[in-house]
Design a protein around this motif. Structure first.
Motif, short mmCIF file in Angstrom:
data_model
loop_
_atom_site.label_atom_id
_atom_site.label_comp_id
_atom_site.label_asym_id
_atom_site.label_seq_id
_atom_site.Cartn_x
_atom_site.Cartn_y
_atom_site.Cartn_z
N PRO A 1 0.57 -1.59 -0.34
CA PRO A 1 -0.23 0.36 0.15
C PRO A 1 0.93 0.69 0.10
CG PRO A 1 -0.13 -1.01 1.92
CD PRO A 1 0.58 -1.75 0.88
N TYR A 2 2.20 1.13 0.15
CA TYR A 2 3.09 2.36 0.32
C TYR A 2 4.01 2.74 -1.34
CZ TYR A 2 2.34 2.14 5.45
OH TYR A 2 2.31 1.86 6.67
N ARG A 3 3.94 1.87 -2.12
CA ARG A 3 4.72 2.39 -3.17
C ARG A 3 3.93 3.46 -3.80
NH1 ARG A 3 -0.63 -0.47 -4.42
NH2 ARG A 3 -1.51 0.23 -6.93
N PRO A 4 4.05 4.24 -4.60
CA PRO A 4 3.95 5.10 -5.71
C PRO A 4 2.44 5.22 -5.83
CG PRO A 4 5.79 5.38 -5.57
CD PRO A 4 5.64 4.00 -5.37
N GLY A 5 1.48 5.56 -6.00
CA GLY A 5 0.30 5.77 -6.29
C GLY A 5 -0.46 4.64 -6.12
N GLY A 6 0.12 4.64 -4.55
CA GLY A 6 -0.83 3.26 -3.96
C GLY A 6 -2.27 4.09 -2.75
N ARG A 7 -2.53 3.20 -1.64
CA ARG A 7 -3.44 3.81 -0.75
C ARG A 7 -2.52 4.85 -0.28
NH1 ARG A 7 -4.26 -0.93 -0.59
NH2 ARG A 7 -4.01 -1.93 1.22
N TYR A 8 -2.13 4.78 0.05
CA TYR A 8 -1.63 6.12 1.56
C TYR A 8 -0.52 7.17 0.41
CZ TYR A 8 -2.42 2.57 4.57
OH TYR A 8 -3.62 0.91 5.21
N ARG A 9 -1.03 7.94 1.22
CA ARG A 9 -0.62 9.48 0.98
C ARG A 9 0.12 10.25 1.37
NH1 ARG A 9 -1.96 7.07 -3.51
NH2 ARG A 9 -2.99 8.42 -5.04
N ARG A 10 -0.10 9.72 2.98
CA ARG A 10 0.52 10.97 4.09
C ARG A 10 1.76 9.77 4.84
NH1 ARG A 10 0.91 15.38 6.18
NH2 ARG A 10 0.31 14.83 7.91
N GLN A 11 1.62 8.67 4.39
CA GLN A 11 2.01 7.86 5.61
C GLN A 11 3.23 6.86 4.96
OE1 GLN A 11 -0.07 4.74 7.96
NE2 GLN A 11 -1.66 6.01 6.90
N GLY A 12 4.77 6.35 4.82
CA GLY A 12 5.64 5.75 3.79
C GLY A 12 6.00 4.22 4.89
N GLY A 13 6.11 3.51 4.03
CA GLY A 13 6.56 2.30 4.66
C GLY A 13 7.91 2.52 5.42
N PHE A 14 8.42 1.62 6.74
CA PHE A 14 9.36 1.52 7.52
C PHE A 14 8.95 0.76 8.27
CE2 PHE A 14 12.96 2.86 10.18
CZ PHE A 14 13.93 3.43 9.56
N ALA A 15 9.27 -0.39 9.17
CA ALA A 15 9.26 -1.10 10.27
C ALA A 15 8.31 -2.11 9.90
CB ALA A 15 8.68 -0.59 12.27
N THR A 16 7.10 -1.81 9.23
CA THR A 16 6.21 -2.51 8.39
C THR A 16 6.17 -2.25 6.59
OG1 THR A 16 4.73 -1.55 8.55
CG2 THR A 16 5.30 -3.47 9.91
N LEU A 17 6.64 -3.13 5.73
CA LEU A 17 6.66 -2.53 4.19
C LEU A 17 8.16 -2.09 3.75
CD1 LEU A 17 2.38 -3.11 4.51
CD2 LEU A 17 4.22 -5.28 3.47
N GLY A 18 8.60 -1.56 4.33
CA GLY A 18 9.65 -0.68 4.21
C GLY A 18 10.97 -1.37 4.30
N GLY A 19 11.70 -0.50 3.78
CA GLY A 19 13.18 -1.28 3.77
C GLY A 19 13.88 -2.22 4.87
N PRO A 20 14.29 -1.63 6.04
CA PRO A 20 14.55 -2.81 7.54
C PRO A 20 13.60 -4.05 7.54
CG PRO A 20 14.07 -0.12 8.04
CD PRO A 20 13.36 -0.11 6.85
N ASN A 21 11.84 -3.14 6.66
CA ASN A 21 11.10 -4.82 7.03
C ASN A 21 11.69 -6.03 5.98
OD1 ASN A 21 7.81 -5.67 6.72
ND2 ASN A 21 8.72 -6.91 6.86
N LEU A 22 12.19 -5.91 4.64
CA LEU A 22 12.71 -6.58 3.38
C LEU A 22 13.61 -6.73 4.00
CD1 LEU A 22 12.87 -6.96 0.87
CD2 LEU A 22 13.94 -5.08 0.18
N LEU A 23 14.86 -6.28 4.68
CA LEU A 23 15.87 -6.72 4.99
C LEU A 23 16.33 -7.73 6.07
CD1 LEU A 23 18.41 -3.23 4.44
CD2 LEU A 23 17.82 -4.81 2.98
N THR A 24 14.81 -7.21 7.25
CA THR A 24 15.13 -8.27 7.86
C THR A 24 14.63 -9.63 7.03
OG1 THR A 24 14.91 -6.60 9.43
CG2 THR A 24 14.20 -8.77 10.09
N MET A 25 13.59 -9.77 6.77
CA MET A 25 12.40 -10.64 5.92
C MET A 25 13.74 -11.51 4.85
SD MET A 25 9.63 -10.80 3.47
CE MET A 25 8.20 -10.40 4.39
N VAL A 26 14.56 -10.99 3.87
CA VAL A 26 15.63 -11.86 3.35
C VAL A 26 16.95 -12.20 4.34
CG1 VAL A 26 17.87 -10.79 2.30
CG2 VAL A 26 15.89 -9.67 1.59
N SER A 27 16.56 -12.13 5.53
CA SER A 27 17.61 -12.91 6.37
C SER A 27 17.63 -13.87 6.87
CB SER A 27 18.06 -11.72 7.33
OG SER A 27 18.81 -10.73 6.28
#
Length: 592
Positions: free
Chosen positions: A322-348
């Motif tokens: 939902p945080y992709r450009p043009g997605g549902r959220y405009r005033r929020q960005g992914g980080f702890a969930t569905l953002g960079g730290p979440n991705l890097l943790t999941m890969v590990s």
């Protein structure tokens, strides 16, 4: 690419018949099984009592089991000029007994039986391994061309391997090689072996562009630091275990002449001839370079780097984020969930869980021999009259003849000059690691990590424009697609006619295949170890994502990816959906 039916993994442990056929009552016991660092006779045959003890230890569920009591192999005094002669330690044999809460239980998944040691499939795989060993030092851009440095053309290799792989597919062995699973398959359902699929896995878009993925060739921004994707290369034309004495010592103790086991093999300072002179670094440009990387990598390193590159290149996110450009959220960005730290943790996270699952397959189920051991079987059957039952044609291939000549040349002028053999020239001083071949740890981790990345980003997005829009993290110069070559300094741009066809998913499939096949290029794995373990990793990652997607507070989150078998998979809080393969969808249901 049209999706083919997925061969579902078995519901029960499924070893082949090698331990039974070549077991305690056979003339040549356990020739199809792993027994490195156990006692062997002068022909490299394992002591049957020692191997039976290994099986008992693998089947013992008590903490510690009986591994500490297993008899080690021995070498004659004076064989090692330095260090001790203790056998190398078995690599993590109890890992497969571990339980799991985030990922699937290691006891809940199984892979297909491996090809049997005397099968046409294993002989065909060995022929491919021989080709890789003989071409380790050919610059990879030539693999798409005509004649190679050793005067043997790619087309000739395709011509020799095609009927051998087809015979493997057609044989009755339960563990035989399969089209679409182990070998590239065209839309017509037939074997698709060409110069652009040779030494690749046959995944979606993998055959486009250079053999090496772009994710291996570009320097990686890591915060304010930069990970340079160059390495100190192993020296060309320097191979190991090419005479029977060295080979037998490796089988008995799993160490090289400096007492180093696999993890410490090719050590700096032990033998300056093991590395290219001049203390130079360069990018991956040959099969030896790929083998070099997967010898010392941090296992999920390649995919962590790929994640960092994709984020730096502003790769489009999957439509389910939902945080992709043009997605549902405009005033929020992914980080702890569905953002960079979440991705890097999941890969590990998926990497750790993948190892537990595949280690159970290695030690507690299959216990398959390595190609290194098969080269010894070939030598003893052909030159020492041991009637193991390997196919007669495996000795007569062009690839086998090349290996025989390579070993003769390596042994000329030494005390081993009379040692005629079919031993597999190894890229590593101690040969293979001290754990069974099947499944493959690197390939399982690759399958898991790449599946996460394909599900996180829009994998169908072309890669060229976003690479060219990015800048090098240090020089700030604009990037281009790169051509892997054995050269010093910057790599040239890739100028192939298919440059615009390279996709995020294709290059991710390619890096997974690069890592898996890189192990085969070093001599330590079979093709089927890789292709099947990549699928195992895909399953592990899918289960983990299906569990994690239920935990997000954001509404309507989903992941989607194209599987290694060409199926569109969607993961959402309701489960795993595979419209083109309902059997696969049913397979996942009890695992979530």
């Amino acid at each position: 690419m049209s999706a083919h039916p997925t061969p579902l993994m078995p519901s029960r442990p499924s070893p082949n018949d090698d331990e039974t056929i070549h077991g305690k009552d056979a003339a040549f016991p356990f020739i199809g099984n792993f027994h490195k660092t156990l006692p062997h006779d002068a022909f490299g045959l394992v002591d049957r009592n020692a191997y039976a003890a290994l099986v008992r230890a693998a089947e013992d569920a008590r903490p510690g089991g009986d591994y500490e009591a297993l008899a080690p192999g021995l070498v004659p005094p004076g064989s090692l000029p330095s260090g001790d002669r203790a056998a190398a330690a078995f690599v993590s044999p109890q890992a497969g007994r571990a339980r799991e809460s985030l990922g699937p239980d290691p006891f809940a998944l199984n892979i297909w039986p491996a090809p049997e040691v005397c099968s046409a499939s294993t002989a065909a795989e060995m022929t491919e391994v021989f080709y890789m060993a003989s071409w380790r030092d050919v610059s990879l851009e030539l693999l798409q061309g005509a004649d190679m440095a050793n005067m043997q053309s790619v087309q000739d290799a395709v011509a020799e391997l095609t009927p051998l792989f087809q015979a493997a597919v057609d044989e009755p062995d339960a563990g035989r090689l399969r089209l679409g699973l182990d070998l590239p398959q065209g839309a017509d359902g037939r074997l698709k072996l060409t110069p652009m699929t040779l030494f690749r896995s046959g995944f979606v878009d993998e055959e486009k562009g250079p053999l090496v993925s772009q994710f291996f060739l570009h320097d990686v921004p890591f915060g304010t630091q930069t990970i340079k994707q160059t390495q100190f290369p192993y020296a060309p034309r320097v191979n190991y275990l090419q005479n029977t004495q060295d080979w037998l010592m490796a089988q008995n103790i799993g160490r090289d002449a400096h007492s180093r086991d696999y993890s410490r093999a090719n050590g700096f300072g032990d033998d300056n001839a093991a590395y290219e002179p001049g203390n130079r670094q360069r990018h991956i440009g040959s099969m030896r370079d790929l083998a070099r990387f997967v010898h010392k990598d941090a296992l999920h390193q390649a995919y962590f780097n790929a994640a960092l590159l994709l984020m730096d290149w502003d790769a489009p996110l999957d439509v389910g984020n939902p945080y992709r450009p043009g997605g549902r959220y405009r005033r929020q960005g992914g980080f702890a969930t569905l953002g960079g730290p979440n991705l890097l943790t999941m890969v590990s996270e998926v990497a750790s869980r993948a190892l537990k699952v595949v280690w159970r397959q290695k030690w507690m189920v299959h216990r398959r021999l390595r190609p290194e051991a098969y080269g010894g079987l070939m030598t003893m059957q052909h030159f020492r009259d041991k009637a193991f039952g390997l196919p007669d044609w495996v000795f007569a291939t062009r690839a086998a003849g090349t290996i025989r000549e390579m070993n003769r040349s390596a042994n000329a002028g030494t005390q081993h000059a009379a040692d005629d053999n079919f031993l597999l020239p190894m890229a590593f001083t101690s040969g293979s690691p001290a754990h069974p071949a099947y499944g493959a740890g690197h390939a399982t981790v690759a399958g898991a990590c790449v599946t996460v990345l394909k599900a996180w980003f829009d994998e169908k997005h072309p890669i060229r424009a976003m690479v060219e829009a990015s800048r090098h993290p240090q020089t700030r110069l604009r990037r281009t697609l790169l051509q892997p070559m054995v050269i010093e300094g910057p790599l040239p741009p890739y100028a192939g006619r298919d440059a615009d066809e390279l996709t995020v998913g294709g290059e991710l499939n390619k890096i997974a295949s690069n890592v898996a096949m890189g192990r085969t290029m070093g001599g330590v794995h079979w093709r089927s170890d890789n292709t099947r373990s990549l699928r195992l990793g895909e399953v592990i990652a899918t289960v983990i994502m299906a569990r994690e997607v239920k935990e997000y507070a954001e509404a309507g989150v989903s992941f989607s990816y194209c599987s290694f078998d060409g199926h569109e998979v969607r993961i959402d809080p309701e489960g795993v959906k595979v419209p083109s393969d309902r059997a696969l969808e049913d397979f996942y249901r009890p695992l979530i």
